[in-house]
Design an enzyme around this catalytic site. Structure first.
Site, short mmCIF file in Angstrom:
data_model
loop_
_atom_site.label_atom_id
_atom_site.label_comp_id
_atom_site.label_asym_id
_atom_site.label_seq_id
_atom_site.Cartn_x
_atom_site.Cartn_y
_atom_site.Cartn_z
CE1 TYR A 51 -17.39 11.74 -14.79
CE2 TYR A 51 -16.90 11.56 -12.45
CZ TYR A 51 -17.31 10.99 -13.63
OH TYR A 51 -17.66 9.66 -13.65
CG ASP A 66 -10.43 16.06 -14.12
OD1 ASP A 66 -9.78 15.48 -15.01
OD2 ASP A 66 -11.43 15.57 -13.58
NE ARG A 88 -2.68 0.52 3.49
CZ ARG A 88 -1.93 0.77 4.57
NH1 ARG A 88 -1.25 1.91 4.66
NH2 ARG A 88 -1.86 -0.09 5.55
CE LYS A 90 -13.85 8.19 -17.62
NZ LYS A 90 -14.04 9.46 -16.95
C1 LIG Z 1 -14.42 9.78 -15.58
C2 LIG Z 1 -13.98 11.07 -15.02
C3 LIG Z 1 -13.67 11.22 -13.66
C4 LIG Z 1 -13.84 10.09 -12.66
O1 LIG Z 1 -12.94 9.06 -12.89
P1 LIG Z 1 -13.22 7.51 -12.52
O2 LIG Z 1 -12.02 6.84 -13.04
O3 LIG Z 1 -14.50 7.13 -13.21
O4 LIG Z 1 -13.36 7.44 -11.04
C5 LIG Z 1 -13.21 12.45 -13.22
N1 LIG Z 1 -13.07 13.49 -14.07
C6 LIG Z 1 -13.38 13.40 -15.38
C7 LIG Z 1 -13.21 14.57 -16.26
C8 LIG Z 1 -13.85 12.18 -15.90
O5 LIG Z 1 -14.16 12.10 -17.19
#
Ligand SMILES: *Cc1c(COP(=O)(O)O)cnc(C)c1O
Length: 389
Positions: A99, A171, A47, A196
Site C-alpha cells: 500500500y 497486511d 485511551r 475496507k
Molecule cells: C487502505 C489501506 C491501508 C490504510 O488504511 P487506512 O484505514 O486508510 O489508514 C493499508 N493497507 C491496505 C492494503 C489498504 O488498502
C-alpha cells in the site's frame, strides 16, 4: 468454541453489560471510577482501554486466531504501531507492491529514524532470501497486492522468516480473516485497514492489529497506549457492526465478481483480467491452497485505443472512488488515482498502465452492475480516443 460465522455475529462477551441489551453498549466515558485505592478498576482511562473497543479487539483476535487484538484510529495508525516495535539500526524486508501509504511511512518517516528497508517482489523467495541482512528483523507484505492481485504465499514466507528468526507481518486488508488467517499459516502479526471490508460500509476509518503471542502483544499494547492512536468507542462499534455481515457481504461480492469477469472475458474491448480466482491465472494454485476465496476486488486492462478515462467517467452505478470492500461498487483508474504519486516509469514498471481499471465490487444486483459496465464500454468503443497519455 463457536464456529466462524457465529463469532462474526456474537464475538465474545466481556461481561460489562447488565441490561440485557443484545448489542454491546457504546461507552463514551473517558474515565472510569475506582472502587477504592486498593481496588483499581479494570478500565480506568479510555485511551488505555474501554469496553466498546475491547469487544472489537477481542473479536478480531478470535477471528484471526491470535492472543490479543488492538484497534486504532486508522489502518495507517495500526501499521505505524506495528513498525514502531523496531529500533534504529533494524532492517526490514517489504513487498514491493505494498500500500502506498505504508511505503510512504517507511520511506519518509521510519527511514529518517534509521529503520531501513529493502523492497522486493515477495512472490520471489530467492529475492526475499537474498535481501536478508544481519540486522534484518522482519518481512512485511500483503498476500494479495493492489491493484494487480498478485499472490504471495504466507506459508512460504513464514517458513523462510522462521528459519532466519525474523518476524512475519501480514497486511490482511484485502482478504480478511474470512478468506485467510495468516497467523494460522505461520505469520506473527496481522494488520488491517478495517476501513475496507471489515467495516464494509465506507463510513469509518479504522485499523486493527492482532498478535500471535503474548510477547508481541505486550509490545503493541505499550505502543498503542503510549502513542495513543486509538479507535473511538463510536467507531469501534461501527466496525463491530460491519463485521457481523462480513461473510455474507464477501460471498455476494465474490459471486458478483465471478459473473462480471465472465461477462468481461467476452468483451472485445477488454485485454486482460487480473484475479487469482480465475482458473489459469498464474497465482490460482497458491490462492486455492491458502485462501477460502479471492475477495471482491479485481482489475482489467482495456485494449489500446479504448479510452480508460472516458470509460470510468461514463460509469453510472460504479462510483469513481478509491477504497474498496464496501457494500457499494467502486471503480478507479490506478494510473491516475491510487498510484498517481509514483513517477510514470515506476507505475509502468509495476504493471500499472493507463489502461488498467480496478473494480471494488459491492453487493448490488449483478445484472445492474453488468449493464453499467456494458453501457460504458459501448460509449467508449464508439468514441475516438481523446486524451493522449
Ligand atoms: C487502505 C489501506 C491501508 C490504510 O488504511 P487506512 O484505514 O486508510 O489508514 C493499508 N493497507 C491496505 C492494503 C489498504 O488498502
Amino acid at each position: 468454541m463457536t464456529a466462524f460465522n457465529t463469532q462474526l455475529v456474537h464475538g465474545e462477551t466481556i461481561g460489562d453489560n447488565q441490561t440485557g441489551a443484545v448489542n454491546p453498549p457504546v461507552y463514551n466515558s473517558s474515565t472510569y471510577q475506582y472502587r477504592s485505592i486498593e481496588q483499581p478498576a479494570h478500565w480506568d482511562y479510555a485511551r488505555s482501554g474501554n469496553p466498546t473497543r475491547e469487544f472489537l479487539e477481542k473479536q478480531i483476535a478470535q477471528l484471526e486466531h491470535g492472543v490479543r487484538g488492538f484497534a486504532f484510529a486508522s489502518g495507517m495508525a495500526a501499521i505505524h504501531a506495528v513498525l514502531a516495535i523496531f529500533k534504529p539500526g533494524d532492517h526490514l524486508i517489504v513487498g514491493n507492491q505494498i500500500y502506498g501509504g505504508t511505503y510512504r511511512l517507511l520511506n519518509q518517516y521510519f527511514k529518517e529514524r534509521e529503520i531501513t528497508f529493502t523492497a522486493v517482489d515477495s512472490r520471489d523467495l530467492n529475492a526475499v532470501a537474498a535481501a536478508i541482512q544481519p540486522n534484518t528483523k522482519a518481512i512485511y507484505f500483503e498476500p494479495f497486492t493492489n491493484p494487480l492481485l498478485q499472490v504471495t504465499s504466507v506459508k512460504k514466507i513464514s517458513e523462510l522468516a522462521h528459519k532466519h528468526r525474523l518476524l512475519t507481518i501480514v497486511d490482511n486488508t484485502f482478504l480478511t480473516p474470512y478468506l485467510q488467517q495468516p497467523l494460522t499459516l505461520g505469520a506473527d502479526l496481522v494488520v488491517h485497514s478495517a476501513t475496507k471490508y471489515l467495516s464494509g460500509h465506507s463510513d469509518v476509518i479504522a485499523g486493527l492489529v492482532v498478535a500471535k503471542n503474548a510477547e508481541l502483544a505486550e509490545k503493541i499494547y505499550f505502543i498503542q497506549n503510549a502513542l495513543g492512536g486509538v479507535l473511538s468507542p463510536q467507531d469501534a462499534n461501527l466496525v463491530r457492526r460491519g463485521i457481523q455481515t462480513l461473510a455474507l457481504r464477501l460471498e455476494r461480492q465474490q459471486d458478483n465478481v465471478a459473473q462480471l469477469i465472465k461477462f468481461l472475458q467476452h468483451c472485445p474491448q477488454v485485454a486482460g483480467i487480473h484475479y487469482p480466482g480465475l482458473p489459469g491465472s498464474a497465482d490460482y494454485d497458491i490462492a486455492q491452497d491458502e485462501c477460502r476465496g479471492c475477495g471482491g476486488v479485481f482489475s482489467f486492462e482495456l485494449v489500446p485505443g479504448v479510452d480508460a478515462c472516458q470509460f470510468v467517467d461514463h460509469l453510472k452505478l460504479f462510483k469513481l472512488a478509491v477504497s474498496l470492500g464496501a457494500v457499494e461498487s467502486l471503480a478507479e483508474l490506478p494510473y491516475e488515482m491510487s498510484h498517481a504519486e509514483l513517477p510514470p516509469e515506476e507505475r509502468l514498471a509495476a504493471g500499472i498502465s493507463p489502461q488498467l481499471i480496478r473494480l471494488a465490487v459491492g453487493i448490488e444486483d449483478v445484472t445492474d452492475l453488468k449493464a453499467d459496465l456494458q453501457q460504458a464500454l459501448m460509449v467508449v468503443s464508439q468514441q475516438p480516443q481523446t486524451s493522449i497519455k
